[in-house]
Motif scaffolding. Structure first.
Motif, PDB file in Angstrom:
ATOM      1  N   CYS A 110       3.172   6.726   1.566  1.00 51.09           N
ATOM      2  CA  CYS A 110       2.110   5.800   1.173  1.00 51.09           C
ATOM      3  C   CYS A 110       2.301   5.409  -0.296  1.00 51.09           C
ATOM      4  CB  CYS A 110       0.741   6.449   1.370  1.00 51.09           C
ATOM      5  SG  CYS A 110       0.496   7.179   3.008  1.00 51.09           S
ATOM      6  N   ALA A 111       1.438   4.541  -0.789  1.00 49.92           N
ATOM      7  CA  ALA A 111       1.585   4.026  -2.155  1.00 49.92           C
ATOM      8  C   ALA A 111       1.505   5.131  -3.200  1.00 49.92           C
ATOM      9  CB  ALA A 111       0.517   2.966  -2.418  1.00 49.92           C
ATOM     10  N   ARG A 112       0.652   6.118  -2.992  1.00 50.67           N
ATOM     11  CA  ARG A 112       0.436   7.155  -3.996  1.00 50.67           C
ATOM     12  C   ARG A 112       1.170   8.459  -3.694  1.00 50.67           C
ATOM     13  NH1 ARG A 112      -6.066   6.019  -4.445  1.00 50.67           N
ATOM     14  NH2 ARG A 112      -5.971   4.262  -5.917  1.00 50.67           N
ATOM     15  N   ASN A 113       2.141   8.412  -2.812  1.00 50.36           N
ATOM     16  CA  ASN A 113       2.901   9.616  -2.506  1.00 50.36           C
ATOM     17  C   ASN A 113       3.598  10.173  -3.746  1.00 50.36           C
ATOM     18  OD1 ASN A 113       2.513   9.152   0.413  1.00 50.36           O
ATOM     19  ND2 ASN A 113       4.255  10.545   0.603  1.00 50.36           N
ATOM     20  N   VAL A 114       3.531  11.490  -3.917  1.00 54.00           N
ATOM     21  CA  VAL A 114       4.370  12.150  -4.902  1.00 54.00           C
ATOM     22  C   VAL A 114       5.791  12.233  -4.342  1.00 54.00           C
ATOM     23  CG1 VAL A 114       4.782  14.295  -6.161  1.00 54.00           C
ATOM     24  CG2 VAL A 114       2.439  13.444  -5.860  1.00 54.00           C
ATOM     25  N   THR A 205      -4.911   3.759  -1.184  1.00 52.93           N
ATOM     26  CA  THR A 205      -5.392   2.672  -2.033  1.00 52.93           C
ATOM     27  C   THR A 205      -6.315   1.778  -1.211  1.00 52.93           C
ATOM     28  OG1 THR A 205      -3.583   1.171  -1.451  1.00 52.93           O
ATOM     29  CG2 THR A 205      -3.207   2.701  -3.296  1.00 52.93           C
ATOM     30  N   GLY A 206      -7.105   0.974  -1.895  1.00 54.98           N
ATOM     31  CA  GLY A 206      -7.979   0.033  -1.203  1.00 54.98           C
ATOM     32  C   GLY A 206      -7.180  -0.944  -0.360  1.00 54.98           C
ATOM     33  N   ASP A 207      -6.018  -1.361  -0.865  1.00 53.27           N
ATOM     34  CA  ASP A 207      -5.174  -2.283  -0.117  1.00 53.27           C
ATOM     35  C   ASP A 207      -4.676  -1.643   1.175  1.00 53.27           C
ATOM     36  OD1 ASP A 207      -3.549  -4.813   0.045  1.00 53.27           O
ATOM     37  OD2 ASP A 207      -1.902  -3.359  -0.027  1.00 53.27           O
ATOM     38  N   GLU A 208      -4.326  -0.365   1.126  1.00 53.56           N
ATOM     39  CA  GLU A 208      -3.863   0.310   2.336  1.00 53.56           C
ATOM     40  C   GLU A 208      -4.976   0.393   3.380  1.00 53.56           C
ATOM     41  OE1 GLU A 208      -0.345   3.332   0.846  1.00 53.56           O
ATOM     42  OE2 GLU A 208      -2.437   3.880   0.444  1.00 53.56           O
ATOM     43  N   ILE A 209      -6.193   0.636   2.928  1.00 52.72           N
ATOM     44  CA  ILE A 209      -7.311   0.698   3.869  1.00 52.72           C
ATOM     45  C   ILE A 209      -7.539  -0.669   4.514  1.00 52.72           C
ATOM     46  CG2 ILE A 209      -9.793   1.072   4.093  1.00 52.72           C
ATOM     47  CD1 ILE A 209      -8.179   3.643   3.807  1.00 52.72           C
ATOM     48  N   GLU A 210      -7.449  -1.738   3.733  1.00 52.17           N
ATOM     49  CA  GLU A 210      -7.621  -3.074   4.295  1.00 52.17           C
ATOM     50  C   GLU A 210      -6.511  -3.402   5.280  1.00 52.17           C
ATOM     51  OE1 GLU A 210     -10.267  -5.024   4.141  1.00 52.17           O
ATOM     52  OE2 GLU A 210     -11.060  -3.227   3.130  1.00 52.17           O
ATOM     53  N   ARG A 211      -5.284  -3.007   4.963  1.00 51.98           N
ATOM     54  CA  ARG A 211      -4.177  -3.207   5.904  1.00 51.98           C
ATOM     55  C   ARG A 211      -4.447  -2.444   7.200  1.00 51.98           C
ATOM     56  NH1 ARG A 211       1.020  -4.898   4.258  1.00 51.98           N
ATOM     57  NH2 ARG A 211       1.140  -5.591   2.084  1.00 51.98           N
ATOM     58  N   ALA A 212      -4.928  -1.226   7.057  1.00 53.59           N
ATOM     59  CA  ALA A 212      -5.227  -0.425   8.240  1.00 53.59           C
ATOM     60  C   ALA A 212      -6.281  -1.113   9.109  1.00 53.59           C
ATOM     61  CB  ALA A 212      -5.715   0.961   7.822  1.00 53.59           C
ATOM     62  N   ARG A 213      -7.329  -1.635   8.493  1.00 53.45           N
ATOM     63  CA  ARG A 213      -8.364  -2.347   9.249  1.00 53.45           C
ATOM     64  C   ARG A 213      -7.763  -3.522  10.017  1.00 53.45           C
ATOM     65  NH1 ARG A 213     -13.633  -0.923   7.410  1.00 53.45           N
ATOM     66  NH2 ARG A 213     -13.687  -0.145   5.243  1.00 53.45           N
ATOM     67  N   ARG A 214      -6.877  -4.275   9.336  1.00 51.82           N
ATOM     68  CA  ARG A 214      -6.286  -5.448   9.981  1.00 51.82           C
ATOM     69  C   ARG A 214      -5.403  -5.071  11.161  1.00 51.82           C
ATOM     70  NH1 ARG A 214      -5.562  -7.219   4.517  1.00 51.82           N
ATOM     71  NH2 ARG A 214      -3.316  -6.801   4.596  1.00 51.82           N
ATOM     72  N   HIS A 215      -4.889  -3.850  11.143  1.00 53.95           N
ATOM     73  CA  HIS A 215      -4.046  -3.394  12.249  1.00 53.95           C
ATOM     74  C   HIS A 215      -4.837  -2.567  13.263  1.00 53.95           C
ATOM     75  CE1 HIS A 215      -0.233  -4.923  10.791  1.00 53.95           C
ATOM     76  NE2 HIS A 215      -0.504  -4.453   9.592  1.00 53.95           N
ATOM     77  N   GLY A 216      -6.140  -2.660  13.226  1.00 54.95           N
ATOM     78  CA  GLY A 216      -6.967  -2.017  14.240  1.00 54.95           C
ATOM     79  C   GLY A 216      -7.245  -0.546  14.020  1.00 54.95           C
ATOM     80  N   VAL A 217      -7.108  -0.075  12.783  1.00 55.40           N
ATOM     81  CA  VAL A 217      -7.368   1.334  12.474  1.00 55.40           C
ATOM     82  C   VAL A 217      -8.751   1.447  11.843  1.00 55.40           C
ATOM     83  CG1 VAL A 217      -6.547   3.391  11.280  1.00 55.40           C
ATOM     84  CG2 VAL A 217      -4.900   1.694  12.114  1.00 55.40           C
ATOM     85  N   GLN A 218      -9.576   2.335  12.378  1.00 61.96           N
ATOM     86  CA  GLN A 218     -10.965   2.471  11.941  1.00 61.96           C
ATOM     87  C   GLN A 218     -11.109   3.536  10.847  1.00 61.96           C
ATOM     88  OE1 GLN A 218     -14.193   1.050  12.972  1.00 61.96           O
ATOM     89  NE2 GLN A 218     -14.600   2.153  11.073  1.00 61.96           N
ATOM     90  N   PRO A 219     -11.547   3.161   9.633  1.00 66.11           N
ATOM     91  CA  PRO A 219     -11.853   4.177   8.615  1.00 66.11           C
ATOM     92  C   PRO A 219     -13.076   4.999   9.030  1.00 66.11           C
ATOM     93  CG  PRO A 219     -11.490   2.035   7.607  1.00 66.11           C
ATOM     94  CD  PRO A 219     -11.635   1.803   9.074  1.00 66.11           C
TER      95      PRO A 219
END
Length: 247
Positions: A110-114, A205-219
């Motif tokens: 993900c974006a914030r992966n160490v 990140t907020g962008d990752e959550i929005e991408r997830a929503r667009r791909h049918g993933v429920q937060p």
């Protein structure tokens, strides 16, 4: 009874012969004598009850006494897309995830992966597969949980977009939709397939959550307390299996 996962071709032979580390475990660590029983599992659900016939430097030979379908696999299929974590935290997720009942693991970047190098993650595969196998043997699972190839989060989101699975992403920024509400509304029960997406130490990140929503993933929220990256997936999987009557 001690349990060992073996390749299907091993139990297809007669007599069954264990070699290498497994033979060492039987002979030198457990010191099992002729007549002692062990269970061999082929990873597909079959369990072979065997008795030690003889052993020497070449290996341990066993007679198959009984073949049966194993018990203990959860009826709900959970795939955990877990962000790769630093140190031994990912090892812990694999071990406890197997014990709880997760069916497949996908190391995710993900974006914030160490830890963010897919090739460096793949290098750990042998060790991770060993952890999964040992955990499955210890907790009595008849099927070997799957360790899939590492993926970028975006690719995982896109790949499952047409899936019939319920796709959930626990997120500390979600304060309204609770996991239990979604499970009840979707009638999660035996036979259900669920994908969980869990972020890295720094969260999504907020962008990752929005991408997830667009791909049918429920937060969803897991409650008012912020869980560590290595804890969230285990807690979510446990809640899902409890809801489905598996715990």
């Amino acid at each position: 009874m001690h349990r060992f996962f073996v390749l299907p071709e091993v139990v297809a032979a007669s007599p069954v012969t264990l070699t290498g580390d497994q033979a060492h475990q039987v002979r030198r660590v457990l010191r099992l004598q002729p007549g002692a029983e062990v269970a061999l599992l082929d990873g597909s659900g079959w369990v072979y009850r065997c008795a030690v016939a003889s052993s020497d430097q070449a290996g341990v030979r066993l007679d198959v006494l009984e073949r049966s379908q194993g018990q203990g696999e959860p009826s709900v299929h959970i795939v955990l897309h877990q962000a790769a974590l630093k140190g031994d935290h990912f090892n812990w997720v694999l071990q406890k995830g197997v014990e709880v009942g997760i069916s497949a693991f996908v190391p995710t970047v993900c974006a914030r992966n160490v830890v963010d190098d897919l090739q460096a993650i793949e290098v750990r595969r042998d060790r991770w597969e060993r952890i999964i196998r040992e955990a499955a043997e210890q907790c009595g699972r008849p099927r070997l949980p799957e360790l899939r190839r590492p993926q970028l989060l975006l690719h995982s989101l896109e790949a499952g977009e047409q899936s019939s699975a319920l796709r959930l992403i626990p997120w500390e920024g979600e304060h309204v939709t609770r996991l239990g509400q979604v499970l009840a509304a979707c009638n999660v029960a035996a036979g259900s397939r669920i994908e969980l997406f869990v972020g890295p130490e720094g969260g999504f990140t907020g962008d990752e959550i929005e991408r997830a929503r667009r791909h049918g993933v429920q937060p969803v929220t897991l409650g008012p307390r912020v869980l560590r990256a290595e804890t969230a997936g285990i807690v979510a999987a446990t809640a899902i299996l409890f809801h489905a009557g598996e715990l």
